[in-house]
Write an enzyme that holds these catalytic residues in place. Structure first.
Site, PDB file in Angstrom:
ATOM      1  N   VAL A   1      28.331  17.274  17.423  1.00 54.44           N
ATOM      2  CA  VAL A   1      28.596  15.918  17.879  1.00 54.44           C
ATOM      3  C   VAL A   1      29.510  15.250  16.867  1.00 54.44           C
ATOM      4  CG1 VAL A   1      26.539  15.616  19.285  1.00 54.44           C
ATOM      5  CG2 VAL A   1      26.407  15.133  16.860  1.00 54.44           C
ATOM      6  N   CYS A   2      30.493  14.532  17.401  1.00 49.94           N
ATOM      7  CA  CYS A   2      31.464  13.824  16.578  1.00 49.94           C
ATOM      8  C   CYS A   2      32.141  14.796  15.601  1.00 49.94           C
ATOM      9  CB  CYS A   2      30.784  12.650  15.871  1.00 49.94           C
ATOM     10  SG  CYS A   2      31.928  11.381  15.309  1.00 49.94           S
ATOM     11  N   VAL A   3      32.199  14.469  14.321  1.00 47.88           N
ATOM     12  CA  VAL A   3      32.929  15.302  13.371  1.00 47.88           C
ATOM     13  C   VAL A   3      32.132  16.527  12.933  1.00 47.88           C
ATOM     14  CG1 VAL A   3      34.339  13.394  12.547  1.00 47.88           C
ATOM     15  CG2 VAL A   3      32.194  13.906  11.398  1.00 47.88           C
ATOM     16  N   GLY A   4      30.981  16.755  13.540  1.00 49.76           N
ATOM     17  CA  GLY A   4      30.253  17.990  13.289  1.00 49.76           C
ATOM     18  C   GLY A   4      31.068  19.215  13.667  1.00 49.76           C
TER      19      GLY A   4
ATOM     20  N   ALA B   1      32.756  14.436  21.283  1.00 49.05           N
ATOM     21  CA  ALA B   1      33.776  13.593  20.657  1.00 49.05           C
ATOM     22  C   ALA B   1      33.157  12.491  19.814  1.00 49.05           C
ATOM     23  CB  ALA B   1      34.696  13.028  21.738  1.00 49.05           C
TER      24      ALA B   1
END
Length: 337
Positions: A123-126, A176
């Site tokens: 999730v996200c910048v993971g 994102a």
């Protein structure tokens, strides 16, 4: 804050990776969604959600909130994991540029846990952690728009697409922006239990709608950092003349370069052609008008340089996977009178 653990059931073990500086919503959002899935199915969903970290000491998130892990990475690696959720963390420099952080030791644990997992997600910048672990090589993936160029630069084997809310490549899913963890979690539930259950959960979350994987993040910024004065001058020139016809030849003449060299400059500095950049700026201006004014689509199309409403609609479908009318209905400010 106490660790989030939802009664042990024989079924789907969801492990969320926890570490210092992690984005808080990335960690707390998915458990809420899976919890509602259990409620909507009278526990038949079988989700057990745990937070795993290096040790059992409290972890401080990027928001400054402390969270207690449920289990260690070592304990998690001893179990069969259904879904691994890998959130991320960032640092922001003095010029407000966002940079995803990657801890090599954490990457090592992600590799170990992924090997025990049916389905790996970020999730996200993971996504940067998954990429560093080699789990995105040869795959299309997304991340928060602010670090997409970093991901593409550092991991050329990954096909980075900064536009969608989430992307599925087999058993690897990437999400994102931060709030997209909710959309991704709903998509995972739909994959496990069907669309009907996912929609019931979405209603419980009071989400306006369940966004599809192909839907744009909407907030992709146009203000990328440029390294040359020439490109900055070109960008300001475009903004000043946005309502006028803008051609590559006209921009090349303004910059005192050839048409071909102008295209090379845009691709090098902004990662897109001059036409793509101009359309992006026009869509951004049109978005702002739709959110903040009652101007007609004809007036907006003219002011933003699209010329016709049909051209405006096509650009919105291309860039945002929606129409101007639908965008205004969903995002128009309540303060517009």
């Amino acid at each position: 804050m106490r660790g989030i653990i939802m009664g042990v059931t024989a079924g789907r073990l969801v492990v969320i990776v926890l570490f210092e500086g992690v984005d808080l919503l990335d960690v707390t959002g998915p458990p809420e969604v899976f919890s509602l899935a259990r409620r909507e199915t009278d526990d038949a969903a079988g989700y057990e959600v745990v937070l795993a970290a290096r040790g059992l000491e409290p972890v401080t998130t990027g928001a400054g909130v402390g969270i207690l892990p449920d289990i260690t990475f070592e304990d998690a690696a001893a179990r069969r994991i259904d879904t691994l959720i890998v959130p991320g963390s960032v640092e922001v420099d003095s010029e407000r540029r966002v940079h995803a952080l990657v801890d090599p030791e954490l990457v090592g644990w992600v590799k170990v846990l992924a090997a025990r997992t049916r389905r790996v997600t970020s999730v996200c910048v993971g996504a940067h952690l998954l990429a560093a672990a080699g789990l995105l090589d040869g795959k299309r993936a997304t991340t928060h728009w602010s670090t997409a160029r970093q991901l593409a630069s550092e991991h050329p084997a990954v096909e980075v697409d900064a536009d969608p809310i989430f992307i599925r490549e087999g058993d690897v899913w990437t999400g994102a922006g931060i709030s997209a963890c909710l959309d991704l979690s709903l998509a995972l539930i739909a994959d496990d239990l069907g669309e009907a259950v996912a929609l019931r959960v979405a209603r419980q979350l009071v989400m306006y709608l369940k966004r599809q994987s192909g839907q744009s993040q909407f907030s992709v910024p146009l203000e990328q950092v440029s390294t040359t004065r020439r490109i900055e001058d070109l960008r300001h020139h475009i903004m000043r003349h946005l309502g006028e016809p803008l051609t590559v030849a006209e921009l090349a003449e303004f910059a005192h370069v050839s048409d071909r060299h102008l295209t090379r400059i845009f691709k090098s500095e902004l990662g897109m052609t001059p036409y793509a950049y101009i359309e992006s700026v026009r869509v951004e201006k049109a978005r702002n008008e739709l959110e903040s004014s009652d101007a007609t689509l004809e007036r907006i199309a003219s002011a933003c340089g699209f010329g016709t409403v049909d051209t405006l609609v096509r650009a919105f479908r291309r860039r945002l996977n929606t129409t101007p009318t639908e965008y205004r209905r969903r995002f128009r400010s309540s303060h517009v009178v």
